[in-house]
Design a protein around this motif. Structure first.
Motif, short mmCIF file in Angstrom:
data_model
loop_
_atom_site.label_atom_id
_atom_site.label_comp_id
_atom_site.label_asym_id
_atom_site.label_seq_id
_atom_site.Cartn_x
_atom_site.Cartn_y
_atom_site.Cartn_z
N GLU A 73 0.91 -1.22 0.22
CA GLU A 73 -0.08 -0.01 -0.01
C GLU A 73 0.91 1.18 0.00
OE1 GLU A 73 -3.59 2.12 2.55
OE2 GLU A 73 -2.66 0.37 3.33
N THR A 95 -3.56 7.64 -1.81
CA THR A 95 -3.81 6.07 -1.41
C THR A 95 -3.79 5.04 -2.54
OG1 THR A 95 -4.65 6.92 0.63
CG2 THR A 95 -4.83 4.56 0.12
N TYR A 96 -2.79 4.16 -2.66
CA TYR A 96 -2.67 3.24 -3.63
C TYR A 96 -2.43 1.79 -3.08
CZ TYR A 96 -1.28 0.62 -7.81
OH TYR A 96 -0.99 -0.45 -8.90
N THR A 149 -1.42 -2.11 -3.91
CA THR A 149 -1.03 -2.87 -5.01
C THR A 149 -1.82 -4.18 -5.30
OG1 THR A 149 0.63 -4.06 -3.63
CG2 THR A 149 1.37 -1.78 -4.63
#
Length: 345
Positions: free
Chosen positions: A318, A334-335, A337
């Motif tokens: 993340e 915010t990402y 994976t």
């Protein structure tokens, strides 16, 4: 008037002279009585003793308990015997059958010499003659005698000890006193011991029990004594090394003292800081306890990540961040994976 004064003065003078004369006669009689002095003619003799301890100049010479002379001198002969010179009244017969014995006058230690007559030559000895060792006896050794009665004396009061001691001396010296009196005192001691037979019996029983325990452990006691002897022997052999080491220890103590003296100020400061650290640890002991409980779990996870070699594999699961734009505009980012490795951790 003057005649009357002269008569009174003469009368007072006569009274004074009579008083002085009576007082002098009374004093002389008292001195003669106390000192047991005699003014008759005397003859001088000598007696040789193996031991004349306690005999001093002026001590009595007695016959049947009656004073007949005094000791004039005591000297050493051939470094082994004592020669006592004494004088007796001329009416006292000193002949070839006369024996001389040193006896105790009292328990304080005063002595006197007793002259006794036995079968022998009845011819009077010439003045200055010596009574040989074969016809003299030294005083009774009270130390040896009383040491033999020491257990008996421990059960008596001081008054009984003095009385019994006096009677013992009297009986053993043959100067009066009877065995009945001695036995009577001994019987009283026996009765006292009989009254304490229970205490004595308990003491003997306890002593027997102690000796039984000691006998049961004779092997251990023997080993202990042997080991102690070996230890003492080793210390004796190494005494030089031990004494040398003590000198080195003394030198080390001096060097240590100088070292501590040089670092005293920083050492005191470190002690104060250590106290502060201890206070912080005391305040956060709950967090430290929780961290120590979680630490094994974290170490296990770290170990799994290092199973491929001496390196760690990191996987991005993340990403969170912010993008700052002009005019103070900030956009959060915010990402995730979506990697399968993230589910394993």
């Amino acid at each position: 008037m003057s005649r009357i004064l002269d008569a009174r003065t003469s009368l007072d003078l006569v009274k004074l002279l009579v008083f002085v004369l009576v007082t002098s006669l009374a004093t002389g009689v008292l001195v003669v009585t106390i000192g047991n002095l005699g003014f008759g003619d005397s003859r001088q003799y000598k007696a040789e003793f193996t031991d004349a301890t306690g005999v001093n100049k002026g001590d009595d010479i007695r016959v049947a308990g009656v004073r007949v002379g005094t000791v004039s001198d005591v000297e050493v002969v051939d470094r082994t015997h004592a020669l006592v010179t004494f004088s007796v009244d001329t009416g006292t017969s000193v002949n070839g059958g006369t024996n001389a014995s040193i006896r105790y006058r009292n328990l304080v230690g005063q002595r006197y010499i007793s002259l006794t007559q036995e079968v022998g030559d009845t011819a009077r000895l010439r003045e200055g003659a010596t009574i040989p060792l074969s016809r003299t006896r030294p005083a009774l050794d009270l130390t040896v005698l009383f040491n033999g009665f020491k257990p008996l004396f421990q059960a008596l009061s001081p008054e009984d000890v003095n009385q019994l001691s006096y009677e013992l001396v009297q009986v053993f010296q043959g100067e009066g006193g009877t065995l009945e009196g001695l036995l009577a005192h001994t019987a009283s001691v026996t009765s006292t011991l009989a009254d304490r037979d229970q205490v004595i019996g308990e003491l003997i029983d306890n002593l027997s029990l102690v000796l039984d325990h000691v006998a049961d452990r004779d092997e251990q006691l023997t080993r202990l004594i042997t080991s102690f002897r070996t230890l003492v022997g080793g210390l004796k052999k190494d005494r030089n090394a031990i004494l040398g080491s003590l000198e080195e220890v003394s030198a080390l103590s001096v060097e240590t003292a100088s070292l501590v003296d040089g670092i005293r100020e920083p050492f005191v400061k470190d002690i104060k800081e250590l106290r502060a650290v201890a206070e912080n640890v005391d305040r956060n002991k709950a967090e430290l306890d929780r961290a120590l409980q979680v630490l094994p779990i974290k170490l296990e996870k770290i170990g799994r990540t290092a199973i491929y070699g001496s390196f760690f594999n990191f996987y991005l699961c993340e990403f969170q961040g912010r993008v700052n734009l002009p005019r103070d505009v900030s956009i959060p980012v915010t990402y995730e994976t979506g990697s399968d490795r993230c589910d394993l951790t």
